[in-house]
Design a protein around this motif. Structure first.
Motif, PDB file in Angstrom:
ATOM      1  N   ASP A 279       0.852  -0.840   0.159  1.00 21.40           N
ATOM      2  CA  ASP A 279       0.049  -0.061   0.060  1.00 21.40           C
ATOM      3  C   ASP A 279       0.948   1.588  -0.115  1.00 21.40           C
ATOM      4  OD1 ASP A 279      -2.461  -1.765   0.138  1.00 21.40           O
ATOM      5  OD2 ASP A 279      -2.929  -1.067   2.237  1.00 21.40           O
ATOM      6  N   THR A 280       1.030   2.195  -1.068  1.00 14.56           N
ATOM      7  CA  THR A 280       1.005   3.341  -1.002  1.00 14.56           C
ATOM      8  C   THR A 280       1.541   4.161   0.527  1.00 14.56           C
ATOM      9  OG1 THR A 280       1.007   3.666  -2.960  1.00 14.56           O
ATOM     10  CG2 THR A 280       1.620   5.651  -1.465  1.00 14.56           C
ATOM     11  N   ASN A 281       0.391   3.977   1.879  1.00 19.82           N
ATOM     12  CA  ASN A 281       0.892   4.972   2.472  1.00 19.82           C
ATOM     13  C   ASN A 281       1.815   3.979   3.612  1.00 19.82           C
ATOM     14  OD1 ASN A 281      -1.087   6.700   2.453  1.00 19.82           O
ATOM     15  ND2 ASN A 281      -2.671   5.118   3.718  1.00 19.82           N
ATOM     16  N   GLU A 282       1.964   2.456   3.358  1.00 16.38           N
ATOM     17  CA  GLU A 282       3.016   2.038   4.100  1.00 16.38           C
ATOM     18  C   GLU A 282       3.923   2.353   2.853  1.00 16.38           C
ATOM     19  OE1 GLU A 282       2.917  -0.719   6.695  1.00 16.38           O
ATOM     20  OE2 GLU A 282       1.225  -0.199   7.053  1.00 16.38           O
ATOM     21  N   ILE A 283       4.100   2.478   2.099  1.00 18.83           N
ATOM     22  CA  ILE A 283       5.581   2.743   1.243  1.00 18.83           C
ATOM     23  C   ILE A 283       6.474   4.126   1.978  1.00 18.83           C
ATOM     24  CG2 ILE A 283       6.644   2.697  -0.544  1.00 18.83           C
ATOM     25  CD1 ILE A 283       6.168  -0.039  -0.685  1.00 18.83           C
ATOM     26  N   PHE A 284       5.760   5.070   1.765  1.00 25.09           N
ATOM     27  CA  PHE A 284       5.860   6.017   2.575  1.00 25.09           C
ATOM     28  C   PHE A 284       5.540   6.806   3.755  1.00 25.09           C
ATOM     29  CE2 PHE A 284       5.206   6.953  -2.092  1.00 25.09           C
ATOM     30  CZ  PHE A 284       5.872   7.595  -2.476  1.00 25.09           C
ATOM     31  N   GLU A 285       5.594   5.475   4.410  1.00 24.95           N
ATOM     32  CA  GLU A 285       5.438   6.241   6.219  1.00 24.95           C
ATOM     33  C   GLU A 285       5.867   4.888   6.909  1.00 24.95           C
ATOM     34  OE1 GLU A 285       1.668   6.742   7.431  1.00 24.95           O
ATOM     35  OE2 GLU A 285       0.888   8.309   5.815  1.00 24.95           O
ATOM     36  N   ASN A 286       5.967   4.288   5.879  1.00 24.07           N
ATOM     37  CA  ASN A 286       6.943   2.391   7.271  1.00 24.07           C
ATOM     38  C   ASN A 286       7.400   1.302   6.449  1.00 24.07           C
ATOM     39  OD1 ASN A 286       7.481   1.196   9.093  1.00 24.07           O
ATOM     40  ND2 ASN A 286       5.263  -0.463   9.166  1.00 24.07           N
ATOM     41  N   PRO A 287       8.183   1.831   4.955  1.00 23.12           N
ATOM     42  CA  PRO A 287       8.958   0.784   4.279  1.00 23.12           C
ATOM     43  C   PRO A 287       9.467   0.607   4.919  1.00 23.12           C
ATOM     44  CG  PRO A 287      10.067   2.860   4.362  1.00 23.12           C
ATOM     45  CD  PRO A 287       8.592   2.972   5.202  1.00 23.12           C
ATOM     46  N   TYR A 295      15.956   5.752  -0.536  1.00 21.02           N
ATOM     47  CA  TYR A 295      15.607   6.118  -2.126  1.00 21.02           C
ATOM     48  C   TYR A 295      14.389   6.631  -2.111  1.00 21.02           C
ATOM     49  CZ  TYR A 295      13.342   6.513  -5.975  1.00 21.02           C
ATOM     50  OH  TYR A 295      12.770   6.833  -7.512  1.00 21.02           O
ATOM     51  N   ILE A 296      13.688   6.167  -1.113  1.00 17.02           N
ATOM     52  CA  ILE A 296      12.194   7.469  -0.967  1.00 17.02           C
ATOM     53  C   ILE A 296      12.687   9.185   0.508  1.00 17.02           C
ATOM     54  CG2 ILE A 296      10.628   5.789  -0.992  1.00 17.02           C
ATOM     55  CD1 ILE A 296       9.958   5.956   1.814  1.00 17.02           C
ATOM     56  N   THR A 297      13.953   8.565   0.708  1.00 16.03           N
ATOM     57  CA  THR A 297      14.144   9.975   1.922  1.00 16.03           C
ATOM     58  C   THR A 297      14.862  10.743   1.084  1.00 16.03           C
ATOM     59  OG1 THR A 297      15.570   8.450   3.404  1.00 16.03           O
ATOM     60  CG2 THR A 297      13.092   8.897   3.886  1.00 16.03           C
TER      61      THR A 297
END
Ligand code: ATP
Length: 301
Positions: A279-287, A295-297
């Protein structure tokens, strides 16, 4: 063949009249993708569908090489129906290659060698009997740069229907333009050249052209990257609306965009490895993976 050649080749929904489905089937689920009478069902692979997020596409053990270079490694993914799934990752990690595998666009790349299965509702897209032309009617594509034909707005939307010898009515054209959030801007000039539209309008026209044939899935390869922020915002709103009727799979370089509009996000990293899909939320908030967090930071890529 260069990437632009590929874009050009498929911009012209390169369908030929004799090989399409006959339009007599009552639902998208029952539409075949083989060129023959019967749909092809590959019994070697089972079709998994969860009740919560039924998947429309299942990618199994997908490997792609261009010559000696591996572009995708053992990719597995279940793409949920009627959601927006985003592919992110650094340049060259295989996002576009992956997207092109979903409607066999890589067939057009001589150097590409594709191994594995991609199942559309259980049917292996890479089965011998599957007609890529018929397949691309069910899985449409929109490219990075708007590529309308040098024809009228009306004729652009009608194009895919005409090449498949299907009826074109004013109602169908209006509906596609409304679904693409372009109708109000063009309804008074449907027979003017599509090339006179702004870049953002041209891209919405390309989306109207893609959905006029009523596909199940719309693939988008960085559809807003050539547009200004206002036009980008309209495309993003449109993508979210489209997911009510279609499954949308989008490649984007823009992580904020993925976070804004997608339900699921796949993170590819160097070497064509799908490191995380959630889920997108998981990837961006709790990978789950440190490499994804880095990578996302912005620590790399
Ligand atoms: N037609 C081709 N012939 C040879 N190699 C290719 C071809 N297309 C892509 N590649 C290579 O495959 C790898 C993955 O490329 P791809 O375009 O899928 O990555 P990407 O993540 O979409 O990159 P970008 O974000 O820069 O568009 C790269 O190393 C690229 O050079």
């Amino acid at each position: 063949m260069s990437r632009n050649d590929i874009d050009d080749a498929t911009a012209q929904p390169a369908h030929n009249g004799g090989q399409v489905d006959d339009g007599t089937l009552s639902s998208a689920e029952s539409r075949p993708i083989s060129g023959g009478e019967e749909p092809l069902f590959d019994t070697n692979v089972s079709y998994r569908e969860s009740e919560e997020t039924p998947s429309v596409l299942e990618v199994r053990d997908l490997n792609v090489h261009y010559g000696d270079e591996q572009a995708l490694q053992d990719v597995e993914m279940a793409i949920p129906r009627h959601q927006v799934t985003a592919m992110i990752g650094p340049s060259g990690c295989g996002k576009s290659t992956f997207l092109r595998c979903l409607n066999r666009m890589n067939d057009l790349v001589e150097a590409a060698r594709i191994e594995g299965n991609v199942l559309l509702e259980g049917t292996n897209l890479y089965g011998d009997d599957v007609d890529p032309v018929v397949l691309r009617r069910r899985i449409g594509m929109v490219f990075q740069h708007p590529n309308p034909f040098p024809k009228s707005i009306y004729d652009n939307v009608a194009f895919g229907l005409r090449v498949q010898n299907e009826a074109v009515t004013d109602e169908i054209i209006e509906r596609a333009l409304k679904r693409a959030a372009l109708w109000d801007e063009v309804k008074h000039k449907l027979h003017h050249s599509a090339l006179d539209l702004s870049g953002g309008q041209q891209q919405r026209l390309c989306i109207a052209r893609a959905i006029a044939v009523d596909p199940d899935i719309v693939l988008m390869d960085e559809p807003a990257s050539a547009l200004d922020p206002v036009a980008t915002s309209k495309i993003e709103d449109l993508i979210e609306d489209l997911a009510e009727e279609y499954t949308v799979v989008i490649v984007t370089h823009n992580m904020q965009q993925a976070a804004r509009i997608s339900d699921k996000t796949a993170v590819f990293l160097t070497g064509g490895e799908l490191v995380e899909f959630d889920d997108t939320n998981e990837i961006f908030e709790n990978p789950a993976h440190q490499r994804v967090e880095d990578y996302i930071t912005g620590k790399f890529g």
